[in-house]
Structures are given as structure tokens and as C-alpha cells.
Design an enzyme around this catalytic site. Sequence first.
Site, PDB file in Angstrom:
ATOM      1  N   ASP A  47       4.875  -7.671 -16.166  1.00 49.70           N
ATOM      2  CA  ASP A  47       5.378  -6.750 -17.175  1.00 49.70           C
ATOM      3  C   ASP A  47       6.506  -7.375 -17.996  1.00 49.70           C
ATOM      4  O   ASP A  47       7.278  -8.182 -17.483  1.00 49.70           O
ATOM      5  CB  ASP A  47       5.891  -5.480 -16.479  1.00 49.70           C
ATOM      6  N   ASN A 105      -4.750   0.036 -20.569  1.00 51.51           N
ATOM      7  CA  ASN A 105      -4.347  -0.810 -21.693  1.00 51.51           C
ATOM      8  C   ASN A 105      -5.231  -0.629 -22.929  1.00 51.51           C
ATOM      9  O   ASN A 105      -4.860  -1.087 -24.028  1.00 51.51           O
ATOM     10  CB  ASN A 105      -4.348  -2.288 -21.292  1.00 51.51           C
TER      11      ASN A 105
END
Length: 268
Positions: free
Chosen positions: A37, A85
Site C-alpha cells: 500500500d 480495485n
Amino acid sequence: MSPAAPVYDEPYDHPSGARPPQLPRPTIPRHVAVVMDGNGRWANQRGLPRTAGHEAGEAALLDVVAGALQIGVTHLSAYAFSTENWKRSPEEVRFLMGFSRSVLRRQRDTLNAWGVRIVWIGREQRLWSSVIKELKEAEELTRSNTRMTLYMCVNHGGRAEIVDGVREIVAAARAGRVSPRSITESSFRGWLNDPDMPDVDLFLRTSGEQRTSNFLLWEAAYAELVFVPELWPDVDRVVLWRAITEYARRDRRYGGAVDAPQDPAAGS
């Protein structure tokens, strides 16, 4: 005469010359899952588009794989693209699809030389056929490697994986191939993406965020969670080793407990 053990190349050294910490073998996690991340924030802080952060993250992944090999981790899962996503902008999704494809093409020979077996975890639905092709070719190239397994989690979601497994069980039960009474926690693993994947020991997330984001929910049920502040492009094997050192200090009880009352006077 038994066949000779395969000989693999050693990963490149860390630029600083850092070496992995000397930890007792039982304290080293077998399976490390990584949420990579912070790519977008890393790029935006530098006045760059989010895609530049993803590009910079490629070197971070390779260095973390190198560090995992050096310290003795045998299974590493990388959360490359989640089922959520797809909510990102079409431009970023297109970039990530093409980038995932090109990373596999660029790095698979290096990973193969290091003895890394690549396994794809995720759904085929919506995934570009060219990405699926690269994933399957990487799996085929590295299928005989035994030094470490790298799970490339592309179009993966923990809930999706569980739901897909339940759907298969229902279909099998309707066809008379399985009895619902025979389904246990142990047997359910056989309906997941990779029944041979060991449970996650260390769950590592970068960028300071403290959540699991639907990653390997079943497999990480008893994982030790370690959150580090570094954004993913700034991560290297030294960060991984720091997280493993933290993991080595944890007392893993799996729901058990030891009754060890302390003498109140001892602390006075």
C-alpha cells in the site's frame, strides 16, 4: 541414487550490505502476506501521477522477495490487484493491467533463477486475457521450483474466494458428489484457490494504514498483524526483516492461554 538437489542463484545483495537478522528458525514465519500500500501517495507527494508509484513499487517487490529468500521465508503472498480495485479510474485500471503483465514478463526469469515458484491466486472474471496468459506462463516456467512460493494475488478478494468455494460446494452437493455433513474447516480448504497454501503467519501492511482490506481472509485468520509506516515504493528487505523481528517477539497462542497469576507483591 537420489536426484541431486536443484542449485539456484542467490539473490543480489542489499545496496547497504545489510544482512538478515539471526533469529531462531522456529520464530521465522513460514508464510508472509504483504499488502503493498501507498504507491499513489508516494507518487502524489512527489508531484507525479499515481501510476509512477506503481512503477516504483516493482523494485520494492523484487527486493522483498530477495530478503524473504535470505531469511528463510518459504511462502510470500503479494496483493497485486484486488477485486475492489476495479472501482479505480479506468486509466489506472488499464495501467495496472498492463503493468502486471509487463512485470511478470520482466521478472519471471530472475525469480525462476532464484528458485521461486509463482502461483496465481484470483478470479479470471474481468481480468485481461493477456494478463492471464502471462500469469499462467510464469506458473508453468517456475512450477518445479522448491525454494519459495510467491503467490501473485491478482483480482483476488478474500470474500470472493470464500463465496466461490461455497458455490462449488453447493454445485457438488446438488450433483451428489459431496455430502454437506462432510464439510469441515479442514475440508473447506480444498475448495479455496490453492488448497496447498499454508496459513498466513505474518500479515504485513505498508503505508501506516491498519486494516486487512479483504486479503486472504480465510488463510490469515490467525496471522500476526504488523503495520509499518513506509509507503510501498520505499520498502525493501530491511523493512521486511524488521517486521519479522517484531513477529519473532510475539506469543502465538491460537486461542489458548496459560494460567500464570503474578504475585501482586512482586511488583511493589
